[in-house]
Enzyme design. Structure first.
Site, PDB file in Angstrom:
ATOM      1  N   LYS A 233     -43.032 -11.485 -78.398  1.00 49.60           N
ATOM      2  CA  LYS A 233     -44.039 -12.539 -78.548  1.00 49.60           C
ATOM      3  C   LYS A 233     -44.899 -12.367 -79.797  1.00 49.60           C
ATOM      4  O   LYS A 233     -44.994 -11.285 -80.361  1.00 49.60           O
ATOM      5  CB  LYS A 233     -44.900 -12.634 -77.280  1.00 49.60           C
ATOM      6  CG  LYS A 233     -44.120 -13.328 -76.157  1.00 49.60           C
ATOM      7  CD  LYS A 233     -44.940 -13.654 -74.940  1.00 49.60           C
ATOM      8  CE  LYS A 233     -44.048 -14.337 -73.893  1.00 49.60           C
ATOM      9  NZ  LYS A 233     -44.737 -14.570 -72.617  1.00 49.60           N
TER      10      LYS A 233
ATOM     11  N   ARG B  86     -40.380  -8.760 -68.129  1.00 51.35           N
ATOM     12  CA  ARG B  86     -39.411  -9.797 -68.510  1.00 51.35           C
ATOM     13  C   ARG B  86     -39.083  -9.592 -69.985  1.00 51.35           C
ATOM     14  O   ARG B  86     -39.965  -9.721 -70.829  1.00 51.35           O
ATOM     15  CB  ARG B  86     -40.033 -11.176 -68.270  1.00 51.35           C
ATOM     16  CG  ARG B  86     -39.130 -12.357 -68.612  1.00 51.35           C
ATOM     17  CD  ARG B  86     -39.873 -13.673 -68.385  1.00 51.35           C
ATOM     18  NE  ARG B  86     -39.064 -14.830 -68.730  1.00 51.35           N
ATOM     19  CZ  ARG B  86     -38.932 -15.308 -69.961  1.00 51.35           C
ATOM     20  NH1 ARG B  86     -39.568 -14.741 -70.970  1.00 51.35           N
ATOM     21  NH2 ARG B  86     -38.169 -16.357 -70.187  1.00 51.35           N
TER      22      ARG B  86
END
Ligand code: PT1
Length: 277
Positions: free
Chosen positions: A222, A256
């Site tokens: 991210k 995740r």
């Protein structure tokens, strides 16, 4: 701590790795779905070989500024992949990453065991789609929508507000008859959060443990990791592994990730080094 999801009861005293399964959108008109479903299946088998515990399948990107897809497109992408995985008798839970109730229902009917909802079942009909089933449910925090969430994220106290939102959604689910042992919570890194908000949430991730539910964290590749390291999305492996390790050490039960092999190996060291919880 155990998570009941479909036929599975996951023992979350050991950290679990949720692998992100690419469901590639149509990039060529190559005459049919076979190649895309087959590519997803091959990717899934690789992730299983690498030690993944859960497969997360999504047909609509929820990253910042992503273009929404229609219900028909989303169903078309994910359902054949779930059917192919079920036909292969993979022995791990399949998670469906969607906020659309119709996709939840179709995915559950096809064999999905977890609904991973970035909107925390706030869409009309979402609670009803899961209530009378036995699937696990991940409730994630987001401020705004993927199209606008990074425009001006704003909080007085991000940790408090994320906890309060998740706590409220947990209550709504419990009142609808969804047992606590089916629920997961997720602070939603990158979903309507600035670099500062994301960093504060990592630093205080342990604050979420007071809700007494398993915690799922998605930080893999991210932008906050890009902001910290200066690296582009395709060079965030080491940062992502560090983020998975620190998340587990601060109380996350499931991470995740894209990079399953590296994460599984790093978490083996965490497990070996930390007394079991
Ligand atoms: C997540 C998550 C998710 N993230 C759960 N589901 C995505 N439960 C999709 C960026 O800042 O964290 N938890 N499903 C992907 N979304 C993003 C958001 C991807 C932000 C990238 C960014 O780069």
């Amino acid at each position: 701590m155990k998570l009941h999801c479909g036929q599975f009861k996951l023992d979350l005293t050991r950290p679990h790795v949720m692998g992100i399964l690419n469901v590639t959108p149509d990039s060529f008109s190559d005459g049919g779905h076979y190649s895309q479903v087959d590519a997803a299946l091959q990717h899934a088998l690789t992730l299983i070989d690498e030690g993944v515990d859960i497969l997360d399948i999504g047909g609509e990107s929820t990253r910042p500024n992503a273009t929404p897809v229609t219900l028909a497109q989303e169903l078309d992408r994910v359902i054949p992949v779930i059917e192919a995985l079920v036909a292969h008798q993979i022995n791990i839970p399949i998670s469906i990453d969607t906020y659309k109730p119709a996709v939840m229902s179709a995915a559950i009917a096809a064999g999905a065991s977890i609904v991973n909802d970035v909107r925390a079942l706030q869409e009309d009909g979402a609670i009803a789609a899961v209530a009378d089933t036995d699937v696990g449910v991940c409730l994630m925090h987001m401020q705004g929508t993927p199209q606008t969430m990074q425009d001006h994220p704003n909080y007085v106290d991000v940790v408090k507000e994320v906890c309060a939102f998740l706590s409220e959604r947990v209550s709504v689910c419990q009142q609808a008859g969804i047992a606590s042992n089916r629920l997961l919570i997720d602070p939603g890194f990158g979903f309507g959060k600035t670099r500062r908000h994301n960093i504060t949430l990592i630093q205080q991730l342990d604050a979420l443990t007071k809700l007494n539910l398993p915690i799922l964290v998605g930080l893999s590749r991210k932008s906050v990791l890009g902001q910290v390291t200066g690296h582009d999305v395709d060079a965030r492996l080491y940062a992502s592994v560090a983020a998975a390790v620190i998340s587990v050490m601060k109380g996350a039960h499931i991470v995740r990730v894209h990079d399953v092999k590296a994460t599984v190996e790093a978490l083996k060291v965490v497990v070996a080094a930390i007394a079991p919880i």
